[in-house]
Motif scaffolding. Structure first.
Motif, PDB file in Angstrom:
ATOM      1  N   VAL A 108      -9.015   2.359  -1.930  1.00  0.00           N
ATOM      2  CA  VAL A 108      -8.673   0.972  -1.618  1.00  0.00           C
ATOM      3  C   VAL A 108      -9.463  -0.039  -2.452  1.00  0.00           C
ATOM      4  N   THR A 131      -1.290  -2.222   8.316  1.00  0.00           N
ATOM      5  CA  THR A 131      -2.158  -1.631   7.290  1.00  0.00           C
ATOM      6  C   THR A 131      -3.236  -0.775   7.930  1.00  0.00           C
ATOM      7  N   LYS A 167     -13.661   8.053   1.444  1.00  0.00           N
ATOM      8  CA  LYS A 167     -13.415   6.619   1.326  1.00  0.00           C
ATOM      9  C   LYS A 167     -13.865   6.197  -0.062  1.00  0.00           C
ATOM     10  N   PHE A 227      -4.011   7.158   1.391  1.00  0.00           N
ATOM     11  CA  PHE A 227      -3.574   5.759   1.446  1.00  0.00           C
ATOM     12  C   PHE A 227      -4.183   5.048   0.250  1.00  0.00           C
ATOM     13  N   MET A 233     -12.937   3.733  10.057  1.00  0.00           N
ATOM     14  CA  MET A 233     -11.823   4.615   9.730  1.00  0.00           C
ATOM     15  C   MET A 233     -12.260   6.084   9.751  1.00  0.00           C
ATOM     16  N   LEU A 286      -8.929   7.463   1.678  1.00  0.00           N
ATOM     17  CA  LEU A 286      -8.615   6.060   1.445  1.00  0.00           C
ATOM     18  C   LEU A 286      -9.066   5.680   0.046  1.00  0.00           C
ATOM     19  N   MET A 303      -4.035   3.205   7.392  1.00  0.00           N
ATOM     20  CA  MET A 303      -5.363   3.646   6.963  1.00  0.00           C
ATOM     21  C   MET A 303      -5.947   4.673   7.924  1.00  0.00           C
ATOM     22  N   ARG A 304      -5.689   4.500   9.213  1.00  0.00           N
ATOM     23  CA  ARG A 304      -6.218   5.448  10.198  1.00  0.00           C
ATOM     24  C   ARG A 304      -5.549   6.817  10.089  1.00  0.00           C
ATOM     25  N   ILE A 306      -6.592  -6.860   6.298  1.00  0.00           N
ATOM     26  CA  ILE A 306      -6.126  -5.622   6.928  1.00  0.00           C
ATOM     27  C   ILE A 306      -5.358  -5.978   8.198  1.00  0.00           C
ATOM     28  N   LEU A 341     -14.015   0.051   6.585  1.00  0.00           N
ATOM     29  CA  LEU A 341     -14.035   1.485   6.305  1.00  0.00           C
ATOM     30  C   LEU A 341     -14.925   2.247   7.275  1.00  0.00           C
ATOM     31  N   GLY A 352       0.862  -1.163   0.000  1.00  0.00           N
ATOM     32  CA  GLY A 352       0.000   0.000   0.000  1.00  0.00           C
ATOM     33  C   GLY A 352       0.904   1.221   0.000  1.00  0.00           C
TER      34      GLY A 352
END
Length: 306
Positions: A222, A210, A268, A198, A263, A220, A214-215, A206, A260, A185
């Protein structure tokens, strides 16, 4: 930092040339509300003129023609592509390197595992050595702070490669014996705005590292390949579930939607969407589910500013 989605589909694109699934057939006939997509790739820039191409799709020439920012015309022969970074060695992410052979030597950023695959399992590097050639830049893949790196001409953006749980390509010696760097990633941090992206088009699970990356992210972008674990099996296109192909489906316990939801990112977005995924039909209940969760579906030409 500016991000352009050059391609948003999984391997084969959408509609896939030989596929008559509900989505592909419906898009061709105009019976569903959807849009065509090329195979996944993004471009990142700090100044709007010099771009990092992240993955080189087989559709790269079509994507360049559709993206004036990649054609700044500063010389008789010129490109806005300052360098290429590979997330893995999958066919749909590396074959486009061959289409860049008429240009200058390609500054190429990838892990040691991907470099090995491109020299042996799928020897594109050997072929390119007879044309423009490649300038190798090996990415550290432990995901820590010291794994950060910079790309010349993208001043002000710090990148970090994060090893992922996914699958190496079928021709890789690591296919069934994964090593760190088969898939990564990418965390991109704009040091001026403080914003972070990200990007992970191939994400099989995850892991804690990872999840931590992501946080951190404000956006994001993805893996949106499959809606269900058995999508390809149920439609009669494969005997393999999503996990065996290195992808985390959106639905179900532990799926991408659930991940998600936890997050803090303000945006997203799903990318690398397989032609069989019902979210491509914009009137489908699955697409509506994503909207309720505040999740977007990437499309070719989508621009993100951070």
């Amino acid at each position: 930092m500016k991000i352009i989605v050059l391609g948003s589909a999984a391997g084969g694109g959408y509609p896939q040339w030989n596929c008559n699934c509900h989505n592909c057939d419906g898009l061709r006939k105009g019976t569903i509300r959807s849009r065509a997509r090329t195979q996944s790739s993004i471009a990142i820039s700090a100044n709007g003129s010099d771009w990092l191409l992240v993955n080189a799709s087989p559709d790269i020439l079509t994507q360049i023609r559709a993206t004036p920012a990649l054609q700044p015309a500063r010389a008789a022969r010129d490109s806005g592509i300052a360098a290429v970074l590979l997330m893995d060695a999958q066919v749909d992410h590396v074959t486009g390197l061959m289409m860049l052979r008429e240009g200058k030597r390609i500054p190429l950023y990838c892990s040691a595992a991907v470099r090995q695959d491109l020299r042996h399992g799928f020897p594109l590097a050997r072929v390119l050595s007879h044309y423009c050639g490649v300038q190798w830049n090996e990415l550290p893949v432990d995901g820590g702070d010291h794994a950060s790196f910079f790309v010349p001409q993208l001043d002000g953006i710090r990148f970090t490669a994060v090893p992922l749980d996914s699958k190496a390509p079928p021709y890789s010696p690591h296919r069934d014996r994964p090593v760190a760097g088969d898939n990564i990633g990418l965390l991109a941090h704009d040091l001026i705005t403080g914003k972070k992206l990200f990007y992970a088009p191939g994400l099989g699970g995850i892991a804690p590292m990872t999840a931590a990356a992501m946080r951190e992210a404000d956006c994001l972008l993805v893996d949106g390949t499959f809606w269900t674990e058995d999508e390809m099996i149920a439609q009669g296109f494969s005997s393999k579930p999503a996990a065996a192909m290195g992808h985390l489906p959106q639905s179900g316990a532990g799926g991408m939607i659930e991940a998600l939801d936890g997050m803090p990112a303000s945006r997203k977005v799903l990318i690398h969407i397989n032609n069989t995924n019902p979210i491509l039909d914009e009137d489908s209940p699955q697409h509506a589910t994503l909207r309720r969760h505040g999740i977007e579906v990437a499309y070719d030409g989508m621009e993100i500013l951070l």
